[in-house]
Design a protein around this motif. Sequence first.
Motif, PDB file in Angstrom:
ATOM      1  N   ALA A 196     -26.001 -19.033   5.476  1.00 27.95           N
ATOM      2  CA  ALA A 196     -25.066 -18.001   5.028  1.00 27.95           C
ATOM      3  C   ALA A 196     -23.628 -18.337   5.410  1.00 27.95           C
ATOM      4  O   ALA A 196     -22.700 -18.116   4.645  1.00 27.95           O
ATOM      5  CB  ALA A 196     -25.461 -16.670   5.629  1.00 27.95           C
ATOM      6  N   ALA A 197     -23.440 -18.874   6.593  1.00 31.89           N
ATOM      7  CA  ALA A 197     -22.089 -19.102   7.091  1.00 31.89           C
ATOM      8  C   ALA A 197     -21.320 -20.100   6.234  1.00 31.89           C
ATOM      9  O   ALA A 197     -20.105 -20.135   6.266  1.00 31.89           O
ATOM     10  CB  ALA A 197     -22.152 -19.605   8.526  1.00 31.89           C
ATOM     11  N   LYS A 198     -22.038 -20.879   5.457  1.00 32.35           N
ATOM     12  CA  LYS A 198     -21.364 -21.905   4.656  1.00 32.35           C
ATOM     13  C   LYS A 198     -20.709 -21.320   3.398  1.00 32.35           C
ATOM     14  O   LYS A 198     -19.875 -21.940   2.797  1.00 32.35           O
ATOM     15  CB  LYS A 198     -22.369 -22.974   4.235  1.00 32.35           C
ATOM     16  CG  LYS A 198     -22.993 -23.719   5.398  1.00 32.35           C
ATOM     17  CD  LYS A 198     -22.412 -25.118   5.477  1.00 32.35           C
ATOM     18  CE  LYS A 198     -22.939 -25.905   6.666  1.00 32.35           C
ATOM     19  NZ  LYS A 198     -24.279 -26.399   6.453  1.00 32.35           N
ATOM     20  N   VAL A 199     -21.141 -20.144   2.989  1.00 27.08           N
ATOM     21  CA  VAL A 199     -20.557 -19.531   1.787  1.00 27.08           C
ATOM     22  C   VAL A 199     -19.520 -18.503   2.235  1.00 27.08           C
ATOM     23  O   VAL A 199     -19.873 -17.483   2.819  1.00 27.08           O
ATOM     24  CB  VAL A 199     -21.637 -18.840   0.923  1.00 27.08           C
ATOM     25  CG1 VAL A 199     -20.996 -18.158  -0.283  1.00 27.08           C
ATOM     26  CG2 VAL A 199     -22.679 -19.850   0.475  1.00 27.08           C
ATOM     27  N   PRO A 200     -18.249 -18.755   1.987  1.00 29.63           N
ATOM     28  CA  PRO A 200     -17.247 -17.794   2.446  1.00 29.63           C
ATOM     29  C   PRO A 200     -17.271 -16.513   1.624  1.00 29.63           C
ATOM     30  O   PRO A 200     -17.328 -16.558   0.397  1.00 29.63           O
ATOM     31  CB  PRO A 200     -15.914 -18.532   2.261  1.00 29.63           C
ATOM     32  CG  PRO A 200     -16.183 -19.726   1.455  1.00 29.63           C
ATOM     33  CD  PRO A 200     -17.672 -19.923   1.330  1.00 29.63           C
ATOM     34  N   VAL A 201     -17.265 -15.380   2.318  1.00 28.29           N
ATOM     35  CA  VAL A 201     -17.176 -14.081   1.653  1.00 28.29           C
ATOM     36  C   VAL A 201     -15.822 -13.484   2.025  1.00 28.29           C
ATOM     37  O   VAL A 201     -15.536 -13.269   3.202  1.00 28.29           O
ATOM     38  CB  VAL A 201     -18.325 -13.142   2.092  1.00 28.29           C
ATOM     39  CG1 VAL A 201     -18.256 -11.825   1.307  1.00 28.29           C
ATOM     40  CG2 VAL A 201     -19.679 -13.805   1.899  1.00 28.29           C
ATOM     41  N   VAL A 202     -14.982 -13.256   1.013  1.00 33.57           N
ATOM     42  CA  VAL A 202     -13.652 -12.695   1.264  1.00 33.57           C
ATOM     43  C   VAL A 202     -13.654 -11.228   0.839  1.00 33.57           C
ATOM     44  O   VAL A 202     -14.469 -10.809   0.013  1.00 33.57           O
ATOM     45  CB  VAL A 202     -12.544 -13.485   0.519  1.00 33.57           C
ATOM     46  CG1 VAL A 202     -12.568 -14.958   0.914  1.00 33.57           C
ATOM     47  CG2 VAL A 202     -12.650 -13.348  -1.003  1.00 33.57           C
ATOM     48  N   TYR A 203     -12.715 -10.468   1.395  1.00 32.15           N
ATOM     49  CA  TYR A 203     -12.579  -9.041   1.037  1.00 32.15           C
ATOM     50  C   TYR A 203     -11.405  -8.857   0.081  1.00 32.15           C
ATOM     51  O   TYR A 203     -10.354  -9.491   0.251  1.00 32.15           O
ATOM     52  CB  TYR A 203     -12.349  -8.186   2.290  1.00 32.15           C
ATOM     53  CG  TYR A 203     -11.979  -6.766   1.911  1.00 32.15           C
ATOM     54  CD1 TYR A 203     -12.957  -5.841   1.569  1.00 32.15           C
ATOM     55  CD2 TYR A 203     -10.636  -6.381   1.826  1.00 32.15           C
ATOM     56  CE1 TYR A 203     -12.618  -4.560   1.150  1.00 32.15           C
ATOM     57  CE2 TYR A 203     -10.285  -5.098   1.409  1.00 32.15           C
ATOM     58  CZ  TYR A 203     -11.285  -4.197   1.075  1.00 32.15           C
ATOM     59  OH  TYR A 203     -10.941  -2.932   0.646  1.00 32.15           O
ATOM     60  N   GLY A 204     -11.575  -7.990  -0.894  1.00 27.63           N
ATOM     61  CA  GLY A 204     -10.463  -7.632  -1.775  1.00 27.63           C
ATOM     62  C   GLY A 204     -10.429  -6.137  -2.015  1.00 27.63           C
ATOM     63  O   GLY A 204     -11.467  -5.459  -1.965  1.00 27.63           O
ATOM     64  N   GLY A 205      -9.235  -5.639  -2.281  1.00 25.55           N
ATOM     65  CA  GLY A 205      -9.049  -4.202  -2.525  1.00 25.55           C
ATOM     66  C   GLY A 205      -7.919  -3.692  -1.662  1.00 25.55           C
ATOM     67  O   GLY A 205      -8.134  -3.354  -0.500  1.00 25.55           O
ATOM     68  N   SER A 206      -6.696  -3.712  -2.236  1.00 20.75           N
ATOM     69  CA  SER A 206      -5.502  -3.206  -1.540  1.00 20.75           C
ATOM     70  C   SER A 206      -5.195  -3.945  -0.236  1.00 20.75           C
ATOM     71  O   SER A 206      -4.665  -3.342   0.706  1.00 20.75           O
ATOM     72  CB  SER A 206      -5.604  -1.694  -1.316  1.00 20.75           C
ATOM     73  OG  SER A 206      -5.650  -1.022  -2.574  1.00 20.75           O
ATOM     74  N   VAL A 207      -5.516  -5.233  -0.176  1.00 20.06           N
ATOM     75  CA  VAL A 207      -5.091  -6.036   0.980  1.00 20.06           C
ATOM     76  C   VAL A 207      -3.574  -6.190   0.883  1.00 20.06           C
ATOM     77  O   VAL A 207      -3.026  -6.473  -0.183  1.00 20.06           O
ATOM     78  CB  VAL A 207      -5.757  -7.434   0.966  1.00 20.06           C
ATOM     79  CG1 VAL A 207      -5.193  -8.309   2.088  1.00 20.06           C
ATOM     80  CG2 VAL A 207      -7.274  -7.304   1.095  1.00 20.06           C
ATOM     81  N   ASN A 208      -2.896  -5.983   2.023  1.00 19.87           N
ATOM     82  CA  ASN A 208      -1.438  -6.160   2.034  1.00 19.87           C
ATOM     83  C   ASN A 208      -0.989  -6.737   3.373  1.00 19.87           C
ATOM     84  O   ASN A 208      -1.826  -7.020   4.250  1.00 19.87           O
ATOM     85  CB  ASN A 208      -0.726  -4.824   1.700  1.00 19.87           C
ATOM     86  CG  ASN A 208      -1.063  -3.728   2.704  1.00 19.87           C
ATOM     87  OD1 ASN A 208      -1.256  -3.998   3.892  1.00 19.87           O
ATOM     88  ND2 ASN A 208      -1.127  -2.500   2.221  1.00 19.87           N
ATOM     89  N   ALA A 209       0.326  -6.906   3.521  1.00 19.38           N
ATOM     90  CA  ALA A 209       0.864  -7.553   4.720  1.00 19.38           C
ATOM     91  C   ALA A 209       0.544  -6.742   5.977  1.00 19.38           C
ATOM     92  O   ALA A 209       0.435  -7.291   7.073  1.00 19.38           O
ATOM     93  CB  ALA A 209       2.377  -7.731   4.565  1.00 19.38           C
ATOM     94  N   GLU A 210       0.384  -5.437   5.831  1.00 13.19           N
ATOM     95  CA  GLU A 210       0.157  -4.580   7.008  1.00 13.19           C
ATOM     96  C   GLU A 210      -1.310  -4.575   7.451  1.00 13.19           C
ATOM     97  O   GLU A 210      -1.595  -4.523   8.635  1.00 13.19           O
ATOM     98  CB  GLU A 210       0.574  -3.122   6.708  1.00 13.19           C
ATOM     99  CG  GLU A 210       2.076  -2.885   6.688  1.00 13.19           C
ATOM    100  CD  GLU A 210       2.756  -3.495   5.465  1.00 13.19           C
ATOM    101  OE1 GLU A 210       2.248  -3.303   4.337  1.00 13.19           O
ATOM    102  OE2 GLU A 210       3.783  -4.193   5.614  1.00 13.19           O
TER     103      GLU A 210
END
Length: 250
Positions: A196-210
């Motif tokens: 599992a660790a080899k497949v990167p899972v990223v988060y999306g949804g209103s990600v911003n600088a803060e």
Amino acid sequence: MIVAANWKMNPSFDAAGRLVAGLDACSFQPVKRILFLPHPYLVPLSVRLGQSEIRLGGQDCHQDAAGAHTGDVSAAMLRDCGASIVLLGHSERRANHGETSELVAAKARQALAHGLDVMICLGETLGEREAGKAEQVVIDQLRISVPDDTPHDRLMIAYEPVWAIGTGEVASLDDIVAMHNAIASELPKSQEGVAAAKVPVVYGGSVNAENAAAIFALDNVYGGLVGGASLDAEAFGSICDSARTQMSKS
Ligand code: PGA
């Protein structure tokens, strides 16, 4: 850590040139940056970026190799025009174009066969979350959207709760961790023998600088897929910097 920009149907071509020049002026290594561009921008911006560390991707491709599909683009076209990756199954494609997880898998097969890596998006609607079905929906999408034989080093997953996209409302850190853990534990099953660790899972949804630093510090979060904030070079740079800081800690 990966920070990917989803420009969607933005910005103007002039503004895109300025944005890319601003992004290319800084390096955030070892963070990997990807820009998912409107398709007409791929050739001019890949020429402009030359040997840059920034990767370019398309926002969709057709499930067939070629043929009578007016208005569509093939995986091979994207690759030949400077893309090395394609975003598939974004919730706006699923909602506005009726894309099912089966179709997303067919597109992924086509992309992989033509040398493109894939970032596959998953996410529940607000109604599904309120009905207590968020995890079931996302895991079902994962099982169906990712072809069984996808090489783990050519796959990225983006978890994007639909209700958090473009709304300024971010999922709670607890909910993000819970979903990323669920996806991570499901990956070995949907991908035989792949850790599992080899497949990167990223988060999306209103990600911003803060909020990026707090999200990137979570377990099993390997970066972000950024829409609105990716159209501002300074904000996107600050998000990339949060990813780099997180990498230096872990
Ligand atoms: P947002 O979009 O950052 O504007 O919420 C994210 C996405 O749709 O990929």
